[in-house]
Scaffold this active site. Structure first.
Site, short mmCIF file in Angstrom:
data_model
loop_
_atom_site.label_atom_id
_atom_site.label_comp_id
_atom_site.label_asym_id
_atom_site.label_seq_id
_atom_site.Cartn_x
_atom_site.Cartn_y
_atom_site.Cartn_z
CE LYS A 49 -4.46 3.54 -1.33
NZ LYS A 49 -5.04 3.07 -0.05
CD GLU A 93 0.51 -0.56 4.42
OE1 GLU A 93 1.33 -0.13 5.25
OE2 GLU A 93 -0.52 0.07 4.08
CB SER A 116 -10.12 5.74 -5.83
OG SER A 116 -10.17 4.46 -6.43
#
Lengths: 268, 398
Positions: free
Chosen positions: B91, B113, B380
């Site tokens: 991210k 969010e 990830s």
């Protein structure tokens, strides 16, 4: 002639602005909504916006979110809303605007949606998350059936977007009076009149103002420079405070009548 | 050859676009302009790559999972170690890029969010790094199951906004973030964490995340001397998958598998497999596959991985599925837990529950392939944040 155009033409002759109340269909259940629609008509509403409940009402504040949730809990979906309008139409000629989010309309199938809406007696469609850029198919189909697609403008809209909405919008232009979501507010933005005047330079369509109009005084102020005032959350707040469904209908009638009276007082 | 997507209106074939209220349209148009200008600016690119390497810790290794490969007895398995990025997941690639853009646009307040909390942590991190005000919207249920990440965000100086509406998860957090953005659009930057949302977000987030695939391509060519046979990644909104896949899209021989969350099973109705179980619809600003009921109301979803627990999916993934470019598979909660345990025991790596879905598919796929073939799987994120959830699932009291 589309009922919306006819109503605005008549009001223009009278020098009055339109009162357009908003209710969510099926809040708290569909039978009461029918009673509310008749009450609003009797109270002098010039058109009614009927909200189709949606699971994710992103443009709405807490009040209409709650209304939408209650409507979904009572099992209300688009076919029920259309059936409600068909019943209301049996003895009402007041313009009806279907207000909602795009997905339930899209999922129903736009061709079938526009045809069924027309047959039920809908006059205009306002899709809050469908800007003119994405509205091609709905606009074409609505136009073929004689239905108006109504678009929004906001305080953030620049001249280019005002021109776009002036070109593609039908019926009237809905000016969102605040930078924010729906919901009753204490004061109106100071620049409102100037902003409406700015939009007028680009269009001969009537201009309605909504989002945050809460009191008869505010509605009257809107009526002094705009062609319509849309009142949603404040009306739902009034009904929420009533206990029984019959009481909700009575309070809706009283509140709408007060709004209309105040607006008439400033008639030109 | 496929056309370049998105087109100038943000459409990926029939998908994507901008389905938002008028108030946000000017902001999205401004954002797109700012992004297109930044993308062309060598100084912006330099800054982004500098921070990716010096702050986020890139490049991440492409690790050959030798024992897992042996155990499964088929294709050679490589893990793209995004779990080793600063903050513990991919991210940060996107939040760094967008924070630089927000600074360029002179926005002082960032909102975001979050579902699993990884995007929230990555956003709070860059907000601290660039001295910006930060508010994170998170569903009440996610706050409960990701309490560690909630604490991290607070330590990083972010204000938490707990969302209580709908299913109390990621989609509701996004609704509330959009409402906040509509209200503060002139001063705030909305930092969306996935390749979902209105144009230009799906394009922009893809571009920032495609550093994953670019590195992986260079690395596998250096190690194996040829392109991989398969790429595998989990798909919630889709940012880690498109990040890995995108630089390989034109390499027709590289097969791609997106793994969705099957929750309690696709037939149970309690899942978050949007492409496998959904129909075309519109949510949160774009047209894409959507989990919805027969009236077009958005369905509640379920996955043990909070980051996959979302009824939508990025429009480009829907487009690539229809093109037949990406095959979609799914893994259940149970399979994801088993994959997490397997990778922990065999390789000494505890993946995030999201990434464990991709590992679960690899465990099915690898044994069916020849020994000379290769799979690159996107790891990830790391699993530290999930220890409470995994403990609960296994009946272990922590």
């Amino acid at each position: 002639m589309n009922r919306i155009d006819a109503r605005f033409a008549e009001l223009k002759r009278l020098g009055e602005a339109a009162l357009i109340p908003f209710v969510t269909a099926g809040d708290p259940e569909i039978k009461t909504t029918l009673g509310i629609l008749h009450a609003l008509k009797q109270a002098g509403a010039d058109a009614i916006e009927i909200g189709v409940p949606f699971s994710d009402p992103m443009a709405d504040g807490a009040t209409i979110q709650r209304a939408s949730e209650r409507a979904l809990n009572s099992g209300t979906s688009l076919p029920h809303v259309l059936k409600l309008i068909r019943e209301f139409r049996r003895d009402s000629e007041i313009p009806v605007i279907l207000f909602g989010y795009y997905n339930p309309f899209f999922h129903y199938g736009l061709k079938r949606f526009v045809r069924d809406a027309r047959a039920a007696g809908v006059d205009g469609i306002l899709c809050v998350d469908l800007p003119p850029e994405e509205s091609g198919e709905l606009r074409r189909r609505a136009e073929n059936e004689g239905l108006h697609t109504i678009f929004l403008l906001a305080p953030t809209s620049d001249a280019g977007r005002i021109r776009l909405v002036a070109r593609l919008g039908r019926g009237f232009i809905y000016y969102v009076s605040v930078t924010g979501v729906t919901g009753a507010r204490r004061g109106l933005e100071g620049q409102l009149q100037a902003q409406v005047a700015r939009i007028r330079r680009y269009t001969s369509l009537p201009i309605g103002v909504g989002f945050g109009i809460s009191t008869p005084e505010q509605a009257a102020r809107i009526a002094s420079f705009a062609d319509a005032a849309v009142v949603g959350s404040a009306l739902i707040d009034v009904m929420e405070r009533a206990g029984r469904n019959g009481e909700k209908v009575r309070r809706a009638r009283t509140f709408a009548a007060r709004l209309k009276r105040a607006m008439k007082r400033v008639a030109k | 050859m496929q056309p370049r997507v998105p087109d100038q209106h943000g459409h990926f074939g029939i998908y994507g676009g901008r389905y938002v209220s008028e108030t946000l349209m000017p902001a999205l148009i401004e954002l797109e302009k700012a992004y297109r200008s930044a993308r062309r600016d060598p100084a912006f690119r330099r800054e982004f790559h500098h921070d990716l390497s010096e702050y986020a810790g890139r490049e991440t290794p492409l690790y050959f999972a030798e024992r897992l490969t042996k155990k499964l007895g088929g294709a050679r398995i490589y893990l793209k170690r995004e779990d080793l990025c600063h903050t513990g997941a991919h991210k940060i690639n996107n939040t760094l890029g967008q924070a630089l853009l927000a600074r360029r646009m002179e926005k002082r307040r960032i909102i975001a969010e979050t579902g699993a909390g990884q995007h929230g942590v990555a956003t709070a991190t860059v907000a601290a790094r660039f001295g910006m005000e930060c508010e994170i919207f998170m569903g009440k249920e996610d706050v409960a199951r990701q309490s560690l990440n909630v604490f991290r965000m607070k330590l990083l100086g972010a204000k938490m906004r707990v969302v209580e509406s709908g299913s109390n998860t990621l989609k509701d957090a996004m609704n509330e973030a959009l409402r906040d953005w509509v209200t503060h659009v002139r001063t705030s930057y909305y930092l969306i964490g996935s390749v979902a949302g209105p144009h230009p977000y799906p394009m922009m987030v893809r571009d920032f995340q495609s550093v994953i695939g670019k590195e992986a391509k260079r690395q596998i060519l250096a190690i194996e001397g040829r392109l991989p046979d398969y790429l595998v990644a989990c798909v919630g909104g889709g940012s880690n998958s498109i990040g890995l896949f995108y630089p390989f899209l034109r390499d027709a021989r590289v097969k791609m598998v997106g793994v969705e969350a099957a929750g309690s099973g696709l037939k149970s109705g309690r899942h978050a497999a949007t492409i496998l179980g959904g129909k075309v619809g519109v949510l949160h600003g774009s047209k894409s596959y959507l989990l919805q009921d027969r009236d077009g109301q958005v369905r509640h979803t379920h996955s043990i991985a909070a980051g996959l627990d979302y009824p939508g999916v990025g429009p480009e993934l829907s487009y690539l599925r229809d093109q037949g470019r990406i095959r979609f598979a799914s893994a259940t909660d149970r399979e994801a837990i088993a994959a997490l345990q397997e990778l922990a025991e065999v390789e000494g790596i505890i993946p995030a529950l999201e990434s464990a879905h991709a590992v679960a598919e690899v465990m099915r796929l690898a044994p069916r392939l020849k020994k000379g073939q290769t799979i690159v799987v996107n790891l990830s994120g790391r699993g530290d944040k999930d220890m409470g959830t995994v403990g609960d699932y296994l009946g272990v009291k922590l």
